[in-house]
Every structure is written in C-alpha cells, then in structure tokens.
Design a protein around this motif. Structure first.
Motif, PDB file in Angstrom:
ATOM      1  N   TYR A 162     102.393  51.503 112.110  1.00 41.01           N
ATOM      2  CA  TYR A 162     101.054  52.029 112.362  1.00 41.01           C
ATOM      3  C   TYR A 162     100.687  53.123 111.362  1.00 41.01           C
ATOM      4  O   TYR A 162      99.524  53.236 110.952  1.00 41.01           O
ATOM      5  CB  TYR A 162     100.947  52.557 113.795  1.00 41.01           C
ATOM      6  CG  TYR A 162     100.656  51.473 114.798  1.00 41.01           C
ATOM      7  CD1 TYR A 162      99.343  51.074 115.048  1.00 41.01           C
ATOM      8  CD2 TYR A 162     101.672  50.826 115.490  1.00 41.01           C
ATOM      9  CE1 TYR A 162      99.064  50.063 115.955  1.00 41.01           C
ATOM     10  CE2 TYR A 162     101.402  49.812 116.398  1.00 41.01           C
ATOM     11  CZ  TYR A 162     100.091  49.437 116.624  1.00 41.01           C
ATOM     12  OH  TYR A 162      99.810  48.435 117.516  1.00 41.01           O
ATOM     13  N   SER A 182      99.689  51.454 108.124  1.00 37.21           N
ATOM     14  CA  SER A 182      98.375  50.827 108.302  1.00 37.21           C
ATOM     15  C   SER A 182      97.263  51.863 108.283  1.00 37.21           C
ATOM     16  O   SER A 182      96.192  51.642 107.708  1.00 37.21           O
ATOM     17  CB  SER A 182      98.337  50.057 109.625  1.00 37.21           C
ATOM     18  OG  SER A 182      99.308  49.030 109.639  1.00 37.21           O
ATOM     19  N   PHE A 183      97.519  53.021 108.898  1.00 32.87           N
ATOM     20  CA  PHE A 183      96.522  54.098 108.932  1.00 32.87           C
ATOM     21  C   PHE A 183      96.318  54.715 107.548  1.00 32.87           C
ATOM     22  O   PHE A 183      95.175  54.936 107.111  1.00 32.87           O
ATOM     23  CB  PHE A 183      96.959  55.176 109.922  1.00 32.87           C
ATOM     24  CG  PHE A 183      96.057  56.379 109.954  1.00 32.87           C
ATOM     25  CD1 PHE A 183      94.847  56.345 110.635  1.00 32.87           C
ATOM     26  CD2 PHE A 183      96.416  57.553 109.287  1.00 32.87           C
ATOM     27  CE1 PHE A 183      94.004  57.455 110.655  1.00 32.87           C
ATOM     28  CE2 PHE A 183      95.583  58.662 109.310  1.00 32.87           C
ATOM     29  CZ  PHE A 183      94.379  58.613 109.995  1.00 32.87           C
ATOM     30  N   PHE A 222      94.424  52.344 105.175  1.00 33.60           N
ATOM     31  CA  PHE A 222      93.116  51.852 105.608  1.00 33.60           C
ATOM     32  C   PHE A 222      92.042  52.320 104.618  1.00 33.60           C
ATOM     33  O   PHE A 222      92.089  53.444 104.140  1.00 33.60           O
ATOM     34  CB  PHE A 222      92.806  52.397 107.011  1.00 33.60           C
ATOM     35  CG  PHE A 222      91.613  51.745 107.648  1.00 33.60           C
ATOM     36  CD1 PHE A 222      91.732  50.535 108.308  1.00 33.60           C
ATOM     37  CD2 PHE A 222      90.361  52.338 107.566  1.00 33.60           C
ATOM     38  CE1 PHE A 222      90.633  49.927 108.890  1.00 33.60           C
ATOM     39  CE2 PHE A 222      89.261  51.742 108.138  1.00 33.60           C
ATOM     40  CZ  PHE A 222      89.395  50.531 108.799  1.00 33.60           C
ATOM     41  N   PRO A 223      91.065  51.492 104.221  1.00 33.17           N
ATOM     42  CA  PRO A 223      90.707  50.167 104.753  1.00 33.17           C
ATOM     43  C   PRO A 223      91.431  48.981 104.099  1.00 33.17           C
ATOM     44  O   PRO A 223      91.173  47.834 104.463  1.00 33.17           O
ATOM     45  CB  PRO A 223      89.217  50.084 104.481  1.00 33.17           C
ATOM     46  CG  PRO A 223      89.040  50.859 103.220  1.00 33.17           C
ATOM     47  CD  PRO A 223      90.042  52.003 103.302  1.00 33.17           C
ATOM     48  N   LEU A 224      92.321  49.271 103.119  1.00 33.28           N
ATOM     49  CA  LEU A 224      93.037  48.164 102.478  1.00 33.28           C
ATOM     50  C   LEU A 224      93.891  47.390 103.484  1.00 33.28           C
ATOM     51  O   LEU A 224      94.121  46.187 103.319  1.00 33.28           O
ATOM     52  CB  LEU A 224      93.929  48.710 101.352  1.00 33.28           C
ATOM     53  CG  LEU A 224      93.204  49.328 100.142  1.00 33.28           C
ATOM     54  CD1 LEU A 224      94.213  49.895  99.162  1.00 33.28           C
ATOM     55  CD2 LEU A 224      92.324  48.290  99.465  1.00 33.28           C
ATOM     56  N   SER A 225      94.342  48.101 104.514  1.00 38.45           N
ATOM     57  CA  SER A 225      95.207  47.465 105.508  1.00 38.45           C
ATOM     58  C   SER A 225      94.436  46.751 106.611  1.00 38.45           C
ATOM     59  O   SER A 225      95.045  46.182 107.518  1.00 38.45           O
ATOM     60  CB  SER A 225      96.117  48.522 106.144  1.00 38.45           C
ATOM     61  OG  SER A 225      95.331  49.515 106.796  1.00 38.45           O
ATOM     62  N   ALA A 226      93.113  46.765 106.540  1.00 33.40           N
ATOM     63  CA  ALA A 226      92.289  46.152 107.599  1.00 33.40           C
ATOM     64  C   ALA A 226      92.665  44.691 107.874  1.00 33.40           C
ATOM     65  O   ALA A 226      92.783  44.295 109.041  1.00 33.40           O
ATOM     66  CB  ALA A 226      90.810  46.270 107.254  1.00 33.40           C
ATOM     67  N   ILE A 278      95.811  44.624 109.965  1.00 36.30           N
ATOM     68  CA  ILE A 278      95.548  45.064 111.336  1.00 36.30           C
ATOM     69  C   ILE A 278      94.924  43.939 112.149  1.00 36.30           C
ATOM     70  O   ILE A 278      95.324  43.665 113.284  1.00 36.30           O
ATOM     71  CB  ILE A 278      94.627  46.301 111.335  1.00 36.30           C
ATOM     72  CG1 ILE A 278      95.335  47.484 110.669  1.00 36.30           C
ATOM     73  CG2 ILE A 278      94.207  46.665 112.762  1.00 36.30           C
ATOM     74  CD1 ILE A 278      94.463  48.693 110.454  1.00 36.30           C
ATOM     75  N   VAL A 279      93.954  43.274 111.567  1.00 34.83           N
ATOM     76  CA  VAL A 279      93.235  42.216 112.281  1.00 34.83           C
ATOM     77  C   VAL A 279      94.111  40.985 112.485  1.00 34.83           C
ATOM     78  O   VAL A 279      94.047  40.332 113.534  1.00 34.83           O
ATOM     79  CB  VAL A 279      91.952  41.832 111.510  1.00 34.83           C
ATOM     80  CG1 VAL A 279      91.297  40.594 112.130  1.00 34.83           C
ATOM     81  CG2 VAL A 279      90.973  43.004 111.509  1.00 34.83           C
TER      82      VAL A 279
END
Length: 219
Positions: free
Chosen positions: A178, A181-182, A185-189, A192-193
């Motif tokens: 997590y 991912s944080f 973000f937003p590259l990890s969007a 996450i999805v």
C-alpha cells in the motif's frame, strides 16, 4: 469466470511460504483482476464492504486450497448469504479503529513533546496491525466455519497473539504494497484498480488460513 484452482499439481503442494502466493498468482492470473474489479464494484454502496471482503476471502481460500470456483457467481452468492454476519464484524472493527484514531488525534493535537507524539503514532500503527490481522482471521472464519461472531473474534485474538511473528510479516508485506501504491500514485492507479486489493487480501488470507488450519480446524 471459472477459477483454475482445480488444476493443482504436485509442484504446487511443494511450494512453501509466501512463494506459494506467487504460484497462485501465476496459476490464476486474470482471475485476480476479475476478483479485484468485482470487489471494487461491490464496495461502492459502502455498507457492503464487510460482505465484499468475506466474499473475496472465500474465493481466495478456495484458490489456495486448490478448489474450483466461479468467481463472479460465487462472489455475489457469498456476499448475499454472509451479508449480515459480515456487517456485524465490520462494524465492530470499524468502531475500534475509529475510537483509536479519534483518541490519538485529540491527544496529538495537544501541546505534547514530539517524542510522545511519535510514541502515539507507533501505538496507532500497532493497533492498526492488530485490527488488520484480527480482521483477516475473522473474515476467514466467517468464510469457512459456522461460528458466532463472538467466537470468531475470540479465536482471532488468540491467533493474533499465538502467531505474532507470522502475523507481523504478513502485515509488513501488506503495508509495503500500500505504501508503494500511495507513493507512486497516480502511476500506480492501474495496479490499484486491477490487483492491489485482491493481492493484499490474498496475503492476509494465506496467513489466516494457515493459523486456522493449524489451531482451529479439526481435520
């Protein structure tokens, strides 16, 4: 989509520890994406989040045990059948998390030395770990055992203490996932999805199932 869990080979059974999760991911591949997207969809009404966790947990338990499962059908069927008991468990966990957060927030806003505030932050992280691990055992218990909510929490607390080293490792892996991912973000969007929730829950389920099978479930 039908899971490939039935195709469990002897090689699968020989893989130990968290490396087995890598084999599960390889074997199920697209199934985890479907599961992640279904979970996000099921969480949109908010009140369904606990039941969605239970549904995802049951499917991932079947994957880990090599049992066949039809992801879309089994997910919604479990969500319906376990909705109320999951909601009770979710509310208990949410109340404890909220009370701890409010308490630490009130104290940290006061004029306390920074060392004490750091101590409070560490305390909250410990509570967060305890709630995460307990939730893993509770939702796994709901998924595979016919237990009252009180007994599910009692077993979860016992296993949280008895397996503290295994639980800590699982929590660290999840927090790292997590955190990355944080930070990205937003590259990890897309991650996450598509897979973050199903992957992090798989780690928690693997840890919880191991504890339940060793100490609770009579074979």
């Amino acid at each position: 989509m039908r899971s490939k869990a039935a195709i469990k080979t002897d090689t699968d059974r020989k893989v130990k520890g968290y490396f087995y999760i890598i084999r599960i991911l390889y074997r199920e591949n697209f199934g985890f994406i479907i599961l992640n997207l279904t979970f996000i969809l099921a969480c949109l009404p908010i009140i369904t989040i606990p039941a969605a966790i239970t549904a995802m947990t049951r499917i991932e338990i079947k994957m880990l045990k090599g049992e066949p499962t039809t992801i879309w059908h089994d997910f919604w069927q479990t969500l319906k059948s376990e909705f109320f008991v999951s909601l009770k468990c979710g509310l208990v966990l949410a109340v404890f998390a909220l009370l701890t957060y409010v308490m630490i927030g009130l104290v940290s806003n006061s004029e306390l030395p920074s060392l004490i505030q750091y101590g409070l932050l560490m305390f909250y992280l410990v509570v967060l770990m305890m709630l995460t691990i307990v939730s893993g055992y509770v939702f796994a218990s709901i998924s595979i055992l016919d237990l009252p909510v009180r007994d599910a929490f009692r077993n979860a607390i016992i296993l949280m203490i008895a397996r503290i080293h295994y639980n800590f490792l699982a929590f660290v892996i999840i927090i790292v996932l997590y955190a990355i991912s944080f930070l990205l973000f937003p590259l990890s969007a897309p991650v996450i999805v598509l897979i973050l929730f199903s992957l992090s829950n798989l780690i928690l389920v693997y840890n919880s199932l191991s504890g339940l099978e060793r100490h609770i479930i009579k074979k």
